[in-house]
Design an enzyme around this catalytic site. Sequence first.
Site, PDB file in Angstrom:
ATOM      1  N   CYS A   9       0.877  -1.176   0.000  1.00 52.26           N
ATOM      2  CA  CYS A   9       0.000   0.000   0.000  1.00 52.26           C
ATOM      3  C   CYS A   9       0.917   1.230   0.000  1.00 52.26           C
ATOM      4  O   CYS A   9       2.096   1.109  -0.300  1.00 52.26           O
ATOM      5  CB  CYS A   9      -0.982  -0.017   1.167  1.00 52.26           C
ATOM      6  SG  CYS A   9      -0.272   0.194   2.810  1.00 52.26           S
ATOM      7  N   ASN A  12       2.363   1.554   4.309  1.00 52.74           N
ATOM      8  CA  ASN A  12       2.626   0.291   4.993  1.00 52.74           C
ATOM      9  C   ASN A  12       2.278   0.350   6.483  1.00 52.74           C
ATOM     10  O   ASN A  12       2.959  -0.221   7.320  1.00 52.74           O
ATOM     11  CB  ASN A  12       4.081  -0.137   4.776  1.00 52.74           C
ATOM     12  CG  ASN A  12       4.375  -1.577   5.191  1.00 52.74           C
ATOM     13  OD1 ASN A  12       5.475  -1.863   5.642  1.00 52.74           O
ATOM     14  ND2 ASN A  12       3.446  -2.485   5.047  1.00 52.74           N
ATOM     15  N   CYS A  14      -1.496   0.560   7.269  1.00 55.23           N
ATOM     16  CA  CYS A  14      -2.923   0.204   7.366  1.00 55.23           C
ATOM     17  C   CYS A  14      -3.238  -1.054   6.563  1.00 55.23           C
ATOM     18  O   CYS A  14      -3.351  -2.144   7.109  1.00 55.23           O
ATOM     19  CB  CYS A  14      -3.817   1.356   6.873  1.00 55.23           C
ATOM     20  SG  CYS A  14      -3.753   2.840   7.885  1.00 55.23           S
ATOM     21  N   ARG A  15      -3.371  -0.885   5.245  1.00 52.68           N
ATOM     22  CA  ARG A  15      -3.853  -1.983   4.406  1.00 52.68           C
ATOM     23  C   ARG A  15      -2.857  -3.117   4.241  1.00 52.68           C
ATOM     24  O   ARG A  15      -3.211  -4.292   4.407  1.00 52.68           O
ATOM     25  CB  ARG A  15      -4.265  -1.444   3.028  1.00 52.68           C
ATOM     26  CG  ARG A  15      -5.457  -0.502   3.094  1.00 52.68           C
ATOM     27  CD  ARG A  15      -5.715   0.162   1.770  1.00 52.68           C
ATOM     28  NE  ARG A  15      -4.649   1.112   1.464  1.00 52.68           N
ATOM     29  CZ  ARG A  15      -4.536   1.767   0.317  1.00 52.68           C
ATOM     30  NH1 ARG A  15      -5.403   1.563  -0.654  1.00 52.68           N
ATOM     31  NH2 ARG A  15      -3.551   2.626   0.128  1.00 52.68           N
ATOM     32  N   SER A  16      -1.614  -2.813   3.889  1.00 53.21           N
ATOM     33  CA  SER A  16      -0.679  -3.908   3.607  1.00 53.21           C
ATOM     34  C   SER A  16      -0.281  -4.705   4.850  1.00 53.21           C
ATOM     35  O   SER A  16      -0.220  -5.932   4.771  1.00 53.21           O
ATOM     36  CB  SER A  16       0.536  -3.433   2.805  1.00 53.21           C
ATOM     37  OG  SER A  16       1.211  -2.389   3.444  1.00 53.21           O
ATOM     38  N   ASP A 126      -8.408   3.064   1.050  1.00 52.09           N
ATOM     39  CA  ASP A 126      -7.521   3.492   2.126  1.00 52.09           C
ATOM     40  C   ASP A 126      -8.361   4.023   3.287  1.00 52.09           C
ATOM     41  O   ASP A 126      -9.064   5.011   3.147  1.00 52.09           O
ATOM     42  CB  ASP A 126      -6.583   4.582   1.619  1.00 52.09           C
ATOM     43  CG  ASP A 126      -5.478   4.914   2.603  1.00 52.09           C
ATOM     44  OD1 ASP A 126      -5.561   4.489   3.780  1.00 52.09           O
ATOM     45  OD2 ASP A 126      -4.536   5.611   2.208  1.00 52.09           O
TER      46      ASP A 126
END
Length: 163
Positions: A9, A12, A14-16, A126
């Site tokens: 993401c 690095n 939140c999402r990943s 996001d």
Amino acid sequence: MMTKVLFVCMGNICRSPSAEGVFRHLINDAGLSEVVGIDSAGTHSFHVGEAPDPRAIAAARKRGYEITRAEARQVEPEDFLEYDLILAMDWENLSALQQQCPKPHQHKLMLLMRFANEFEEATVPDPYYGGPEGFGKVLDYLEDACQGVLELVRKRATQYQAA
């Protein structure tokens, strides 16, 4: 032979790292931790060295995923050589990866949501600037897409064992 998967993401945090936690849980439950390597990274250096966002940690923990050990890092040139699948959360990060990736390794770059079965969205939104409910929605998407990635790496592992 090991299959290595990198989730990417922007920062690095939140999402990943959430995708890494979900996928690591699936891989451990499937008994594939010896043949599948997992990591996450960001296309930007905004948060290098930081832990995941506390909201991401809380949302992951509610579903039984552990992501507190993750430490934000930026994608490095070696990642394009080392990883078999480099899965971006959205078009912007996929584009950034495509600009950095050597041509012989471009085939490794994909949107994570192409592996989803339940959700039709092309990207993982996001949640950074939203409320806690956004982190739950992200986990819904990640659980779906990571299940699809699990099926792919399970097939690869089976093919290598048979060879």
